[in-house]
Design an enzyme around this catalytic site. Structure first.
Site, PDB file in Angstrom:
ATOM      1  N   GLU A  24      -2.513   2.768  10.881  1.00  0.00           N
ATOM      2  CA  GLU A  24      -3.980   2.763  10.735  1.00  0.00           C
ATOM      3  C   GLU A  24      -4.631   3.911  11.509  1.00  0.00           C
ATOM      4  O   GLU A  24      -5.762   3.804  11.977  1.00  0.00           O
ATOM      5  CB  GLU A  24      -4.591   1.417  11.175  1.00  0.00           C
ATOM      6  CG  GLU A  24      -3.989   0.200  10.507  1.00  0.00           C
ATOM      7  CD  GLU A  24      -4.183   0.160   9.008  1.00  0.00           C
ATOM      8  OE1 GLU A  24      -4.840   1.057   8.460  1.00  0.00           O
ATOM      9  OE2 GLU A  24      -3.656  -0.767   8.375  1.00  0.00           O
TER      10      GLU A  24
ATOM     11  N   PHE B  24       0.853  -1.191   0.000  1.00  0.00           N
ATOM     12  CA  PHE B  24       0.000   0.000   0.000  1.00  0.00           C
ATOM     13  C   PHE B  24       0.890   1.242   0.000  1.00  0.00           C
ATOM     14  O   PHE B  24       1.542   1.541   1.000  1.00  0.00           O
ATOM     15  CB  PHE B  24      -0.877  -0.043   1.248  1.00  0.00           C
ATOM     16  CG  PHE B  24      -2.133   0.778   1.173  1.00  0.00           C
ATOM     17  CD1 PHE B  24      -3.044   0.602   0.153  1.00  0.00           C
ATOM     18  CD2 PHE B  24      -2.419   1.701   2.169  1.00  0.00           C
ATOM     19  CE1 PHE B  24      -4.218   1.326   0.118  1.00  0.00           C
ATOM     20  CE2 PHE B  24      -3.588   2.438   2.144  1.00  0.00           C
ATOM     21  CZ  PHE B  24      -4.489   2.263   1.119  1.00  0.00           C
ATOM     22  N   ALA B  25       0.920   1.951  -1.127  1.00  0.00           N
ATOM     23  CA  ALA B  25       1.759   3.149  -1.269  1.00  0.00           C
ATOM     24  C   ALA B  25       0.873   4.385  -1.192  1.00  0.00           C
ATOM     25  O   ALA B  25       0.406   4.905  -2.209  1.00  0.00           O
ATOM     26  CB  ALA B  25       2.538   3.106  -2.574  1.00  0.00           C
ATOM     27  N   LEU B  26       0.647   4.831   0.023  1.00  0.00           N
ATOM     28  CA  LEU B  26      -0.228   5.986   0.272  1.00  0.00           C
ATOM     29  C   LEU B  26       0.531   7.123   0.940  1.00  0.00           C
ATOM     30  O   LEU B  26       0.583   8.236   0.432  1.00  0.00           O
ATOM     31  CB  LEU B  26      -1.414   5.562   1.141  1.00  0.00           C
ATOM     32  CG  LEU B  26      -2.349   6.675   1.621  1.00  0.00           C
ATOM     33  CD1 LEU B  26      -3.038   7.354   0.445  1.00  0.00           C
ATOM     34  CD2 LEU B  26      -3.395   6.114   2.593  1.00  0.00           C
TER      35      LEU B  26
ATOM     36  N   THR C 193       5.380  -0.873   3.332  1.00  0.00           N
ATOM     37  CA  THR C 193       5.818  -2.202   3.771  1.00  0.00           C
ATOM     38  C   THR C 193       5.482  -3.240   2.717  1.00  0.00           C
ATOM     39  O   THR C 193       4.395  -3.221   2.142  1.00  0.00           O
ATOM     40  CB  THR C 193       5.143  -2.559   5.100  1.00  0.00           C
ATOM     41  OG1 THR C 193       5.533  -1.608   6.093  1.00  0.00           O
ATOM     42  CG2 THR C 193       5.551  -3.944   5.571  1.00  0.00           C
TER      43      THR C 193
ATOM     44  N   SER D  27      -3.137   6.998  17.822  1.00  0.00           N
ATOM     45  CA  SER D  27      -4.087   7.098  18.942  1.00  0.00           C
ATOM     46  C   SER D  27      -4.712   8.481  18.999  1.00  0.00           C
ATOM     47  O   SER D  27      -5.908   8.624  19.323  1.00  0.00           O
ATOM     48  CB  SER D  27      -3.363   6.785  20.262  1.00  0.00           C
ATOM     49  OG  SER D  27      -3.017   5.421  20.335  1.00  0.00           O
TER      50      SER D  27
ATOM     51  N   GLY E 285      12.478  -8.893  33.810  1.00  0.00           N
ATOM     52  CA  GLY E 285      13.675  -8.233  34.318  1.00  0.00           C
ATOM     53  C   GLY E 285      14.696  -7.989  33.220  1.00  0.00           C
ATOM     54  O   GLY E 285      14.344  -7.723  32.073  1.00  0.00           O
TER      55      GLY E 285
END
Length: 390
Positions: free
Chosen positions: A373, A127-129, A162, A376, A349
């Site tokens: 996507e 997806f090339a946006l 990606t 937040s 730890g």
């Protein structure tokens, strides 16, 4: 894998859904986790053999109608499989979307040609946006497409693409009309650029992004230098590509919420196992109240996000999709996943801060779910605008 986090969620978990979840869970334990534990620490890529096995199980065609060779199932089944895959390796959970998302803009001919290949895992997308100045502000695209005979030539840059090399085609969004400040989303067109796996299309060069996680595949910065698009390779209407890009965001955000829940569950299950075998002061650390309370809180947070996800999936499959609810579950689950995976690392730890344990992978990948996507902050804007007005 255990069921520590799963309270009774009937009637959502029907017999058929329990069966598909069991299939995915067994596949992850046998095929995904060993590969992820070996390859993620060295930023290795998802093997072709694993992709082929996913195709055999029908994972690339969960949402594709049966008439096109898919399973014809709903987002409820999709979310169940995604959670299981993400519990093993988030990149694998992301890969299945490359065969069934962003197809809503196809015309009848494109559906007949491409959907059967997608269902077989033979026509997977990149997806090339996004661009350097068009991330959350998606309408601010500058990459342009100009007519070239009966086709087009694309010139400009894209970011965060990606799977650009491993995919079977690029889905490229470019301006076919000048930017109108009063209607910035207009004039964007969606193009398909088929190509051979392992290559970039002619006229496209790229540089892999140096990312801290989301291993298993490369994410690219791409340069289009008059790259040719053949006739008939527009998705939807010319100049109306913004709607194509935005049209699947409900499913995409459900997908991301399921990925986040899978990551959090991985951290929880790994932490339970580690707390049972790690001995300090002569006894397993799982006998210490501080650790037990952390695990109790982690499990509760996961179950709350999962319950919200299942409710939204049920509504969607009943024909009641909601942008507002999709934003809510994306926000809730991804914020939860960062907290839970961080607590999991704390339980481990110093060992958790090494690549010897998978919890650091869950932590790094959970951090990304809050960004893609829609961040937040974007989700909170969508939610607050719906409740309070713009």
């Amino acid at each position: 894998m255990s069921d520590h986090t799963e309270a009774c969620t009937e009637p959502f978990l029907t017999e058929d859904r329990l069966a598909i979840r069991a299939l995915a869970r067994e596949f992850v334990a046998r095929e995904v986790l060993p590969v992820a534990n070996e390859l993620d620490p060295v930023a290795g890529e998802i093997p072709m053999e694993l992709r082929a096995k996913m195709a055999e199980l029908g994972f690339f065609g969960i949402l594709i109608p049966e008439e096109y060779g898919g399973l014809g199932l709903g987002v409820s089944e999709y979310a169940l499989v995604v959670e299981e895959l993400a519990r093993g390796w988030m990149s694998v959970a992301s890969l299945i979307a490359r065969g069934q998302q962003f197809a809503h803009g196809f015309d009848a001919g494109q559906r007949a040609e491409y959907l059967p290949r997608m269902a077989r895992g033979e026509f997977l997308s990149a997806f090339a946006l996004s661009e350097a100045e068009a991330g959350s502000d998606v309408a601010n695209l500058r990459c342009r497409a100009e007519r070239d005979g009966d086709g087009w030539r694309i010139t400009g840059q894209k970011m965060w693409c990606t799977f650009a090399d491993g995919s079977d085609y690029l889905q490229v969004f470019a301006r076919t009309e000048p930017l109108d400040p009063s209607h910035r989303s207009r004039g964007i067109t969606c193009f398909l650029m088929p190509k051979e796996r392992g290559t970039l299309p002619d006229g496209v060069t790229g540089t892999p992004v140096r990312k801290i996680g989301y291993h298993g595949w490369k994410t690219w910065e791409l340069s289009f230098e008059g790259a040719r698009v053949e006739p008939g390779m527009i998705v939807g209407e010319e100049g109306r590509g913004f709607g194509v890009a935005m049209g699947d965001l409900v499913i995409a955000r459900i997908h991301t919420a399921a990925r986040a829940i899978g990551l959090a569950r991985g951290a929880l299950e790994d932490s339970i196992a580690y707390a049972a075998q790690r001995v300090q002061f002569g006894r397993p650390i799982g006998e210490n109240q501080a650790i037990r309370f952390k695990i109790a809180d982690m499990a509760t947070q996961i179950e709350a996000s999962r319950a919200l996800l299942h409710r939204i999936c049920t509504d969607y499959d009943a024909g009641q999709p909601s942008n507002l609810q999709a934003s809510m579950v994306k926000l809730h689950a991804t914020e939860m996943a960062e907290r839970v995976t961080s607590e999991g690392l704390q339980i481990h730890g110093g060992a958790g801060y090494t690549t010897d344990f998978a919890v650091e992978r869950h932590w790094r990948d959970a951090r990304l779910t809050k960004i893609f996507e829609g961040t937040s902050e974007i989700q909170m804007k969508i939610i607050s605008d719906a409740l309070l007005g713009r």
